[in-house]
Design a protein around this motif. Structure first.
Motif, PDB file in Angstrom:
ATOM      1  N   LYS A 370     116.182 110.471  86.233  1.00  0.00           N
ATOM      2  CA  LYS A 370     115.825 110.647  87.633  1.00  0.00           C
ATOM      3  C   LYS A 370     114.457 111.333  87.703  1.00  0.00           C
ATOM      4  CE  LYS A 370     120.661 110.986  89.055  1.00  0.00           C
ATOM      5  NZ  LYS A 370     121.694 111.829  89.711  1.00  0.00           N
ATOM      6  N   GLU A 371     114.045 111.639  88.922  1.00  0.00           N
ATOM      7  CA  GLU A 371     112.713 112.224  89.076  1.00  0.00           C
ATOM      8  C   GLU A 371     112.624 113.584  88.385  1.00  0.00           C
ATOM      9  OE1 GLU A 371     109.530 113.383  92.622  1.00  0.00           O
ATOM     10  OE2 GLU A 371     111.520 112.581  93.107  1.00  0.00           O
ATOM     11  N   ILE A 372     113.681 114.392  88.523  1.00  0.00           N
ATOM     12  CA  ILE A 372     113.681 115.704  87.862  1.00  0.00           C
ATOM     13  C   ILE A 372     113.707 115.536  86.351  1.00  0.00           C
ATOM     14  CG2 ILE A 372     114.974 117.844  87.594  1.00  0.00           C
ATOM     15  CD1 ILE A 372     115.937 117.586  90.407  1.00  0.00           C
ATOM     16  N   ASP A 373     114.445 114.540  85.857  1.00  0.00           N
ATOM     17  CA  ASP A 373     114.492 114.297  84.415  1.00  0.00           C
ATOM     18  C   ASP A 373     113.130 113.870  83.880  1.00  0.00           C
ATOM     19  OD1 ASP A 373     117.275 114.784  84.425  1.00  0.00           O
ATOM     20  OD2 ASP A 373     117.613 112.755  85.157  1.00  0.00           O
ATOM     21  N   VAL A 374     112.442 113.025  84.624  1.00  0.00           N
ATOM     22  CA  VAL A 374     111.102 112.593  84.207  1.00  0.00           C
ATOM     23  C   VAL A 374     110.159 113.786  84.130  1.00  0.00           C
ATOM     24  CG1 VAL A 374     109.109 111.213  84.889  1.00  0.00           C
ATOM     25  CG2 VAL A 374     111.400 110.253  85.084  1.00  0.00           C
ATOM     26  N   SER A 375     110.229 114.663  85.129  1.00  0.00           N
ATOM     27  CA  SER A 375     109.373 115.846  85.127  1.00  0.00           C
ATOM     28  C   SER A 375     109.683 116.758  83.948  1.00  0.00           C
ATOM     29  CB  SER A 375     109.555 116.604  86.450  1.00  0.00           C
ATOM     30  OG  SER A 375     108.793 117.781  86.457  1.00  0.00           O
ATOM     31  N   THR A 376     110.974 116.915  83.627  1.00  0.00           N
ATOM     32  CA  THR A 376     111.367 117.773  82.503  1.00  0.00           C
ATOM     33  C   THR A 376     110.919 117.178  81.171  1.00  0.00           C
ATOM     34  OG1 THR A 376     113.296 118.461  83.794  1.00  0.00           O
ATOM     35  CG2 THR A 376     113.308 118.963  81.455  1.00  0.00           C
ATOM     36  N   ILE A 377     111.093 115.857  81.000  1.00  0.00           N
ATOM     37  CA  ILE A 377     110.644 115.201  79.766  1.00  0.00           C
ATOM     38  C   ILE A 377     109.135 115.349  79.594  1.00  0.00           C
ATOM     39  CG2 ILE A 377     110.390 112.944  78.653  1.00  0.00           C
ATOM     40  CD1 ILE A 377     113.080 112.166  79.886  1.00  0.00           C
ATOM     41  N   LEU A 378     108.416 115.183  80.680  1.00  0.00           N
ATOM     42  CA  LEU A 378     106.959 115.311  80.619  1.00  0.00           C
ATOM     43  C   LEU A 378     106.546 116.727  80.222  1.00  0.00           C
ATOM     44  CD1 LEU A 378     104.365 113.737  81.107  1.00  0.00           C
ATOM     45  CD2 LEU A 378     104.445 114.446  83.494  1.00  0.00           C
ATOM     46  N   THR A 379     107.258 117.731  80.731  1.00  0.00           N
ATOM     47  CA  THR A 379     106.951 119.127  80.373  1.00  0.00           C
ATOM     48  C   THR A 379     107.163 119.368  78.882  1.00  0.00           C
ATOM     49  OG1 THR A 379     107.622 119.852  82.584  1.00  0.00           O
ATOM     50  CG2 THR A 379     107.528 121.523  80.860  1.00  0.00           C
ATOM     51  N   ILE A 380     108.269 118.838  78.328  1.00  0.00           N
ATOM     52  CA  ILE A 380     108.552 119.039  76.900  1.00  0.00           C
ATOM     53  C   ILE A 380     107.510 118.340  76.037  1.00  0.00           C
ATOM     54  CG2 ILE A 380     110.221 118.553  75.072  1.00  0.00           C
ATOM     55  CD1 ILE A 380     112.427 118.862  77.134  1.00  0.00           C
ATOM     56  N   LEU A 381     107.173 117.103  76.392  1.00  0.00           N
ATOM     57  CA  LEU A 381     106.216 116.351  75.574  1.00  0.00           C
ATOM     58  C   LEU A 381     104.828 116.977  75.615  1.00  0.00           C
ATOM     59  CD1 LEU A 381     107.275 112.693  76.429  1.00  0.00           C
ATOM     60  CD2 LEU A 381     107.847 114.027  74.405  1.00  0.00           C
ATOM     61  N   GLN A 382     104.429 117.513  76.762  1.00  0.00           N
ATOM     62  CA  GLN A 382     103.119 118.155  76.843  1.00  0.00           C
ATOM     63  C   GLN A 382     103.080 119.462  76.063  1.00  0.00           C
ATOM     64  OE1 GLN A 382     102.553 118.474  81.079  1.00  0.00           O
ATOM     65  NE2 GLN A 382     101.382 116.576  81.201  1.00  0.00           N
ATOM     66  N   CYS A 383     104.212 120.147  75.990  1.00  0.00           N
ATOM     67  CA  CYS A 383     104.229 121.456  75.346  1.00  0.00           C
ATOM     68  C   CYS A 383     104.411 121.344  73.831  1.00  0.00           C
ATOM     69  CB  CYS A 383     105.340 122.313  75.967  1.00  0.00           C
ATOM     70  SG  CYS A 383     105.360 124.013  75.378  1.00  0.00           S
ATOM     71  N   CYS A 384     105.435 120.608  73.394  1.00  0.00           N
ATOM     72  CA  CYS A 384     105.723 120.568  71.952  1.00  0.00           C
ATOM     73  C   CYS A 384     105.947 119.151  71.443  1.00  0.00           C
ATOM     74  CB  CYS A 384     106.942 121.436  71.637  1.00  0.00           C
ATOM     75  SG  CYS A 384     108.465 120.884  72.424  1.00  0.00           S
ATOM     76  N   GLY A 385     105.359 118.141  72.114  1.00  0.00           N
ATOM     77  CA  GLY A 385     105.568 116.758  71.703  1.00  0.00           C
ATOM     78  C   GLY A 385     105.039 116.464  70.314  1.00  0.00           C
ATOM     79  N   MET A 386     103.839 116.932  69.997  1.00  0.00           N
ATOM     80  CA  MET A 386     103.250 116.658  68.686  1.00  0.00           C
ATOM     81  C   MET A 386     103.977 117.407  67.571  1.00  0.00           C
ATOM     82  SD  MET A 386     101.035 114.415  69.271  1.00  0.00           S
ATOM     83  CE  MET A 386     100.287 114.343  67.652  1.00  0.00           C
ATOM     84  N   LYS A 387     104.531 118.572  67.887  1.00  0.00           N
ATOM     85  CA  LYS A 387     105.250 119.325  66.856  1.00  0.00           C
ATOM     86  C   LYS A 387     106.541 118.618  66.471  1.00  0.00           C
ATOM     87  CE  LYS A 387     107.313 123.756  65.708  1.00  0.00           C
ATOM     88  NZ  LYS A 387     108.476 123.098  65.054  1.00  0.00           N
ATOM     89  N   ILE A 388     107.318 118.165  67.467  1.00  0.00           N
ATOM     90  CA  ILE A 388     108.578 117.510  67.135  1.00  0.00           C
ATOM     91  C   ILE A 388     108.321 116.140  66.509  1.00  0.00           C
ATOM     92  CG2 ILE A 388     109.839 118.774  68.906  1.00  0.00           C
ATOM     93  CD1 ILE A 388     109.727 116.351  70.689  1.00  0.00           C
ATOM     94  N   ARG A 389     107.169 115.521  66.838  1.00  0.00           N
ATOM     95  CA  ARG A 389     106.819 114.258  66.169  1.00  0.00           C
ATOM     96  C   ARG A 389     106.535 114.495  64.693  1.00  0.00           C
ATOM     97  NH1 ARG A 389     102.482 111.425  64.389  1.00  0.00           N
ATOM     98  NH2 ARG A 389     102.513 109.155  64.697  1.00  0.00           N
ATOM     99  N   ALA A 390     105.839 115.597  64.390  1.00  0.00           N
ATOM    100  CA  ALA A 390     105.556 115.918  62.995  1.00  0.00           C
ATOM    101  C   ALA A 390     106.828 116.316  62.246  1.00  0.00           C
ATOM    102  CB  ALA A 390     104.529 117.045  62.918  1.00  0.00           C
TER     103      ALA A 390
END
Length: 745
Positions: A370-390
């Protein structure tokens, strides 16, 4: 005759004197009576509270039940507890000790008509005293005695038929009046010491009248602490912790974490953990909007607390965070959701939870999308997206495929209404996911404060508190029991048990082989064996570096790390740069390792005559790598006299020739800067001339291909001003570099 006249005149004079005395006595009695009447009238004056009682009750008669009910109401309103106000004793009880109550004033109203009796009694006493004086002075005859007796009889015949109870009340009131007179004579500011010390007024607690109704439910004394929500001690601890968290910042996170950990250990673990978790989550959820710095400080605080007090603190806090997130999700509070999401992301960045929990949380959000879920996913990816990818690229790939499938399902189910699917936030989230997938998004660079916090957490061994195997559903499970954070969410199956058992057996065999290899390499102490096993079994240089730091060796035994590392490098069949990178990392972390490395190399230089050829070759490449990485300088060769032909034996010449040939394989700017480092030191002039002689005599003559490199090294050795060259990458820059060297010629 004359004697009779004289006697009659004397009698007249005496009678006149008696009349004067009687008149003065009557005046005194009248004034005293008026004073008593004024005092009684003043005492009979009613207060506002008494008038209020009479308005409600015309008869001014208070029953026992009404009195108890009134007392309960007043005690509740005045917050009286156990007969005392909730305040410190200010001494007012002693000052109002003598003030009469309502019942006393009602009794005094009944006693006012009996004031005449008091005056008559005083008159009789004074009359008797006067009669005794007259009899002693004049010896008066029977007429006088009859007159006085008649007066006494008349006085006595004044009827006072009051009951004995009233007489006792009169005596008490008279004594009370005398005490008041004494106090007035002493002065208003002086208290009677006897009253102050001897008179004790007990606090009367009237018994409850039977059958009196009350809406308040009775609670037994031993159950009263349980009936309250929180004890006073816990409330004070909560206020103290809240004050410390309000002052929390990047500069004082270490000190405040230490203070809170001491409070945590001084109280019960469950209570203190609950209080701290509630205060942390309340501060974060209601904090500034989307402030990553604010969330990072609290995440560092949680990581430090987990290192100091135990891993259970961080596990319980994450469970409380998951519950708070679900509660705020039901309320649709975007601000609190973003702040809690940032806190969870930074807990992953600082090593409190693993990327498995973040991936599971992302999968849970992507299923709803949903819209809130999209916003939450975007927050996580912007903050620690590259770390969890590594950390886990395969899990990131699965997550991206899941999001794409979910978006396609929503597009298929929505039909023509594309507003919810093609929103700007959704498009931005998909673009961010693609950037992370294609490795186009750069990880955020740590600020100076974050670098300092990470170093502080490394000293606290933050790697030991990492919780693995947790799932989002496990955090929300209300039936968690025991140390649920240790087992994770792995289902107990026969296949898993067999897999774990085989893994353990394989690790045991590897450990046994490693110990046998350590014994073969003459690792004869426990410290050397532990260092050897860590270096040889590390996944990469970072894993080995972190494990070596956690060994916590004593002050002098940490020197064994460098010596074991160099020995492992020389024992390899093929040279491995893993050892040089690990050595550079250790020297960068602690300067003591750098000095130990210098002494270790000097010891090996002394053994060049007896050293095997492969060990000599590995040692030459190791020194070349350390010098070109600028971890060490060519000053490490100052113990070698290159100008003395007697010391330059064939093995030594071959060793140092391999060293300089390995150095000349690097770019020109590296060679320039490397030789310039020793050219600027006047105390290294002997070493500079010796290196120049050795290069010209033993290196260039045998290998003509490095003649150009030798020219650059020779010019750098004469560069006493210390001019360095910046590393250049573009081909045009390389041409400019060649032109600059030509100008130097």
């Amino acid at each position: 005759m004359d004697s009779g006249v004289n006697q009659s005149s004397e009698e007249l004079i005496l009678s006149e004197k008696d009349e004067v005395k009687l008149n003065s006595f009557e005046k005194d009695e009248l004034t005293s009576y008026k004073a008593v009447q004024r005092r009684k009238a003043k005492r009979a004056q009613k207060t506002k509270f008494e008038e209020f009682l009479e308005i409600d009750r015309p008869n001014a008669i208070i029953s026992a039940e009404e009195d108890l009910e009134l007392e309960r109401k007043l005690a509740k309103k005045l917050k009286v507890k156990k007969g005392k106000l909730r305040r410190e004793d200010d001494g007012l009880d002693l000052l109002i000790n003598g003030i009469p109550s309502v019942l006393d004033s009602l009794e005094e109203e009944e006693e006012v008509p009996d004031a005449k009796e008091l005056c008559l009694k005083k008159k009789r006493k004074k009359q008797k005293v006067l009669d005794q004086d007259l009899e002693g002075d004049l010896e008066v005859g029977g007429s006088e005695s009859e007159e006085t007796n008649g007066l006494d009889v008349a006085m006595e015949e004044t009827p006072t038929k009051a009951p004995s109870r009233k007489k006792r009340r009169k005596r008490k009131s008279v004594e009370h009046g005398r005490e008041e007179n004494v106090v007035e004579e002493i002065g208003p500011g002086v208290a009677n010491p006897e009253e102050t010390h001897d008179v004790v007024v007990p606090l009367e607690t009237p018994a409850r009248a039977p059958g009196s109704g009350s809406s308040v439910k009775y609670v037994a004394p031993h159950l009263r602490p349980c009936a309250t929500k929180e004890s006073e001690e816990h409330t004070q601890i909560r206020r103290r912790i809240r004050g410390l968290l309000n002052r929390l910042s990047e500069s004082n996170v270490e000190s405040i974490t230490g203070e809170v950990s001491s409070i945590y250990l001084s109280v019960g673990r469950s209570v203190s953990c609950q209080i701290i978790s509630e205060e942390v989550l309340a501060s974060c959820s209601s904090g500034p909007r989307g402030n990553e710095q604010y969330a990072a400080v609290f995440a560092a605080f949680v990581a430090g607390m987990a290192c100091m007090v135990g891993i259970d603190f961080s596990a319980k806090l994450m469970a409380s965070l998951a519950k708070s997130f679900e509660n705020e999700y039901s309320k649709r509070d975007n601000l609190s959701l973003r702040n809690l999401t940032l806190l969870l992301s930074y807990l992953c960045i600082f090593g409190v939870c693993s990327s498995e929990l973040i991936y599971d949380f992302l999968v849970t959000l992507s299923k709803r999308l949903k819209e809130i879920d999209v916003s939450t996913i975007l927050t996580i990816l912007q903050c620690c997206g590259m770390k969890i990818r590594a950390d886990d690229p395969a899990a990131m790939k699965d997550f991206i495929l899941g999001v794409q499938n979910r978006v396609n399902e929503l597009k298929a189910s929505s039909g023509d209404s594309q507003e919810s699917i093609n929103g700007k936030r959704m498009e931005f989230m998909l673009e961010t996911i693609l950037d992370i997938k294609n490795n186009k998004k750069r990880p955020k660079e740590d600020t100076v404060q974050h670098v300092r916090i990470k170093k502080w957490l490394q000293k606290l061994r933050v790697g030991d508190i990492l919780i693995r195997g947790l799932k989002w559903d496990k955090l929300l499970d209300p039936n968690k029991k025991g140390q649920w954070w240790l087992s994770g969410d792995m289902a107990v199956k026969t296949e898993n048990v067999e897999l774990v058992a085989s893994t353990i057996d394989r690790e045991v065999l590897e450990a046994q082989k490693m110990l046998q290899l350590a014994a073969a390499q003459r690792m004869n102490t426990d410290a050397r064996r532990a260092i050897f096993c860590i270096i040889m079994s590390g996944d990469d240089y970072i894993d080995a570096f972190e494990k070596l730091l956690r060994l916590d060796l004593p002050a002098k035994q940490d020197r064994e790390i460098i010596r074991v590392l160099v020995e492992c490098c020389l024992q390899e069949r093929v040279f491995n740069k893993y050892y040089t990178i690990l050595a550079s990392k250790l020297c960068e972390h602690d300067k003591n390792h750098k000095f130990t490395l210098q002494f270790c190399l000097w010891d090996h230089f002394k053994e060049l005559e007896t050293m095997q050829l492969i060990r000599s070759m590995h040692l030459a490449k190791f020194v070349a790598e350390m010098v070109t990485a600028f971890t060490l300088s060519l000053a490490v060769l100052k113990t070698i006299d290159f100008s003395d032909p007697n010391l330059l034996t064939p093995k030594r010449i071959m060793h140092f020739r391999m060293l300089f040939e390995a150095v000349f394989e690097y770019p020109d700017n590296v060679i320039w800067n490397m030789f310039t480092r020793i050219a600027v030191s006047p105390e290294l002039e002997t070493l500079v001339s010796g290196i120049e002689f050795f290069l010209k005599q033993y290196v260039v003559k045998t290998n003509k291909k490095i003649a150009n490199k030798f020219k650059i090294a020779k010019k750098a050795l004469s560069n006493t001003e210390g001019v360095l060259i910046i590393v250049l990458d573009a081909p045009s820059d390389q041409k400019e570099l060649v032109k600059m060297f030509e100008l130097i010629d």
